[in-house]
Design an enzyme around this catalytic site. Structure first.
Site, mmCIF file in Angstrom:
data_model
loop_
_atom_site.group_PDB
_atom_site.id
_atom_site.type_symbol
_atom_site.label_atom_id
_atom_site.label_comp_id
_atom_site.label_asym_id
_atom_site.label_seq_id
_atom_site.Cartn_x
_atom_site.Cartn_y
_atom_site.Cartn_z
ATOM 1 C CG ASP A 293 1.963 -8.336 -3.292
ATOM 2 O OD1 ASP A 293 1.989 -8.837 -2.146
ATOM 3 O OD2 ASP A 293 1.744 -9.023 -4.302
HETATM 4 C C1 BGC Z 1 1.445 -11.971 -2.692
HETATM 5 C C2 BGC Z 1 0.089 -11.412 -2.353
HETATM 6 C C3 BGC Z 1 -0.248 -11.718 -0.925
HETATM 7 C C4 BGC Z 1 0.840 -11.182 -0.035
HETATM 8 C C5 BGC Z 1 0.588 -11.380 1.449
HETATM 9 C C6 BGC Z 1 2.504 -11.603 -1.682
HETATM 10 O O1 BGC Z 1 3.696 -12.264 -1.899
HETATM 11 O O2 BGC Z 1 1.826 -11.526 -3.977
HETATM 12 O O3 BGC Z 1 -0.872 -11.918 -3.227
HETATM 13 O O4 BGC Z 1 -1.502 -11.198 -0.594
HETATM 14 O O5 BGC Z 1 2.056 -11.813 -0.363
HETATM 15 O O6 BGC Z 1 0.719 -12.676 1.821
#
Ligand code: BGC
Length: 750
Positions: A293
């Protein structure tokens, strides 16, 4: 290797392909897989360590008022081959520019992979996932993913960060909006349906995209519902509740997995070898790649398990994580870590191979511009097919929570000959908040407001609109106008709830009632004595106890996306009979949380007569609305539950049938739900577990025999010694309209 694969490439790729072709002549290549392996191995042979780390690196593009823009330092990294993947870089013209840089200005010309959070649609915005789950319609859900992939891929996207399959039992957590709710069985089926939809049957088809199942693992168990917070779980609960939807999504072919932000057993997921290698690779045989993430590797420093970023990169790498999202640590430290012998180059090669395989399978080596066709983009975005589906799925997501009679007639549906309606609330004439959380590219100006929807659906009704109040604070300056509108109308429709930022990531709430002073406004309107319909429009279950006691009709409409206003209006005026069922329990108050249907019985189950049983002294144990609950304008009765036999052996299948009758005045749909309880286990078992459901359409007065089959697989669980199997004994089976209401019988497993 087909020669068409040469059409874009520079000299270096040409040499590589030639090498692959030559080695092929001495060693015949039989399958496409061999061909891919040969090509990728040859390519990896040519790569420097920096270029390899680059393929494991993912950066975001930014957006300014003038449009998309890549940071200058990222452009430099891209050109140097130190950034092989981008996200948030959508729209064809922009992606062409970036792809051209990768293909023509880097040493090896390896194409970029373009990712995006296509969570509930790209431009055409479908209901938030928690809403869509309430449709209990797997075909519809798969189609949403299919159409989302079609639209997103037309704008240059090859990879979505979805499905989010985190089981969520705490409505304070804002991210409940992004998943399918609290149930493992339903969540697994929905996760798998989405993967099939996004990925289709052939990844090289330009309208399919890679799915990324997230957040691995147990992110939904964040303590106290606070986002990014600590997770503390037993291995049993992890395996029984949190892991199965991931496994189901992978069995459906999910090609990538995203790590979660949380720790598990003291180790953040992105550095957790047990999760990323032990379970994912060794137990499940996953052969795609794992992405972290957003900056999750870097966050292992504040987590306190490493002293600095370099150690964090080492821990993540050795845990089995292929790609670094946004942290830049793999790009920065992999070369040093290799030199110092702290990570292995052979592992690096294996990681790069998995990433390049996805690029290959998407067809990007054959034609890096295959997703980048401006004409297709223009024809696909907001196409009729997408908008029609957005309307259908929005209607199927709506859950009728209450519909009492006023003057001997249920208040809903409203008559189109109603003279006047007061339409009140911050969500009544509102486009942006219809789209809900994670409407990444969705254009609010395309969203149909409720006001517009009602005008289009019931054009003869006079609408007296007032906003009344906002989403926070206690400004009451709009109350007087709203009350005036209500006084002068026959019926009042209150459009209350959350704005799009009050659920989703980083939007945990400690109180989950109507935010701001919306409840105060509702109380004043109710006091006027007019018939009131409450539309609860939110990204999570809200606590609606006062409303339930005092408002005759309540419709939970969530955040339904582009077609929200039209869908809600069609339900309000009876053009569509609602059939949605909650996939997450609605508590009476936050003090009951976590409250979910498949709880354990305890040694002192509730008894009204005995104080010393498991309960509260100030609130009932039961939730306000249970899992699986949702009304219709019609009514359904359940009778004649019948088993094919009273007991089964381990290899047999039991057939179970029930008669379901539409006893109301309207044609409608009903989600017939089957739950099982294992009465005695080697470890305690939940009081009920969903094991089957069927959504059926019945005309008014029609009845149907609905049949289910039960196999030992449905009865299996992690027994005392953690082996997954069904134990002989007695089971209760329960079929009904929700997890709380239905008919039941018993059978035995020998
Ligand atoms: C989120 C993810 C997301 C990623 C990219 C993160 O802050 O937890 O679910 O896919 O950002 O945008």
């Amino acid at each position: 290797m087909k020669t068409s694969k040469l059409k874009y490439s520079g000299y270096s790729i040409f040499i590589l392909l030639l090498a692959a072709l030559l080695s092929r002549s001495g060693n015949p290549v039989n399958s496409e897989k061999d061909e891919m392996a040969l090509f990728i191995d040859s390519l990896i042979n040519e790569m420097t360590i920096e270029e390899k780390a680059g393929q494991l690196t993912l950066y975001t593009s930014g957006w300014t008022v003038t449009g998309p823009q890549l940071r200058d330092d990222y452009v430099e990294e891209l050109k140097a081959g130190r950034a092989g993947n981008l996200f948030n870089a959508h729209t064809v013209d922009y992606a062409i520019k970036l792809q051209k840089t990768a293909v023509e200005e880097t040493r090896l010309g390896i194409p970029l992979l373009f990712g995006l959070d296509v969570i509930h649609g790209y431009k055409t915005t479908f209901p938030i996932p928690l809403a869509e789950a309430a449709s209990w319609d797997l075909e519809l859900i798969e189609k949403t993913a299919r159409l989302s992939a079609k639209e997103a891929s037309a704008a240059g996207i090859n990879w979505t960060y979805n499905p989010m399959v985190d089981i969520a039992r705490d409505p304070r957590w804002g991210r409940v909006a992004e998943g399918a709710g609290e149930d493992v069985y339903l969540g697994s089926l929905i996760g798998a349906a989405k993967v099939r939809g996004y990925q289709g049957s052939d990844l090289s088809d330009p309208n399919t995209i890679l799915a990324c199942v997230k957040h691995f693992a147990a992110y939904g168990a964040a303590q106290a519902g606070r986002d990014y917070h600590t997770v503390e779980l037993s291995d049993r609960v992890l395996r029984e509740t949190y892991l199965p939807p991931f496994k189901a999504a992978l069995d459906a072919g999910a090609t990538t997995v995203m790590t979660s932000f949380n720790e598990l057993d003291g180790l953040p997921a992105s550095g957790n070898h047990h999760l990323m290698t032990g379970i994912l690779r060794d137990e499940w045989g996953f052969d795609g790649f794992v992405v972290t993430d957003y900056t999750a590797i870097n966050e292992m420093v504040p987590h306190g398990v490493v002293a600095n970023n370099k150690e964090a990169a080492e821990l993540a790498f050795n845990a089995g994580v292929e790609m670094d999202m946004q942290g830049g640590l793999y790009a920065q430290y992999i070369p040093e870590l290799i030199k110092e012998g702290r990570i292995k180059e052979s592992t690096l090669d294996a990681y790069v191979k998995r990433v390049l395989e996805m690029k290959y399978r998407l067809g990007l080596f054959e034609d890096p511009y295959r997703y980048l066709n401006p004409k297709r983009e223009e024809q696909t975005l907001y196409s009729q097919e997408l908008m029609d589906h957005a309307l259908e799925v929005a209607k199927e997501s709506i859950v009728l929570l209450k519909n009492e009679s006023v003057n001997n007639r249920p208040i809903l549906p409203l008559s189109k000959s109603t003279k006047s309606i007061a339409l009140i609330g911050p969500l009544a004439d509102n486009q942006k908040d219809m789209l809900g959380t994670w409407h990444v590219a969705g254009d609010a100006s395309k969203a149909i407001t409720l006001l517009q929807g009602i005008k289009d659906t019931a054009s003869d009704v006079k609408i007296n609109y007032a906003r009344g109040t906002g989403f926070s604070g206690n400004d009451i300056s709009g109350f007087a106008e709203a009350l005036e509108m209500a006084k002068n109308s026959d019926v009042v429709v209150m459009a209350l709830g959350e704005n799009y930022q009050q659920s989703g990531e980083a939007a945990s709430r400690s109180e989950i009632g109507l935010p701001g002073n919306q409840l105060a406004l509702l109380k004043q309107v109710q006091a006027l004595g007019k018939p009131v319909v409450l539309l609860a429009m939110a990204g999570r279950p809200l606590t609606l106890e006062w409303s339930h006691e005092n408002i005759p009709a309540i419709v939970n409409t969530w955040h339904l996306g582009t077609m929200a206003g039209k869908a809600i209006a069609e339900v309000l005026f009876g053009d569509h009979n609602p059939s949605g069922k909650l996939t997450m329990t609605f508590p009476r108050n936050v003090g009951q949380v976590p409250v979910y249907y498949n709880m354990k019985n305890t040694g002192r189950p509730f008894s009204a007569e005995n104080k010393y049983t498991s309960k509260y002294i100030d609130v009932s144990n039961s939730p306000l609305y249970p899992f699986g609950y949702g009304l219709s304008y019609s009514t359904f009765s359940y009778s004649d539950i019948e088993l094919s036999k009273a007991s089964m052996t381990q290899n047999e299948t039991l057939t179970l049938s029930v008669n379901v009758k539409n006893t109301g005045q309207y044609d409608g749909k009903e989600v017939v739900q089957l739950y099982i309880r294992d009465l005695v286990g080697s470890v305690t078992r939940p009081v009920k577990e969903l094991k089957g459901f069927q959504k059926i359409a019945l005309k008014a007065g029609e009845s149907r025999k609905v049949t289910f089959s039960i196999t030992t697989q449905d009865l299996a669980f992690y027994t005392r010694d953690m082996s997954f199997k069904a134990e002989p004994g007695d089971f209760e089976v329960f079929i009904g309209t929700s997890s709380a209401e239905g008919v039941s019988t018993r059978f035995a497993l020998q």
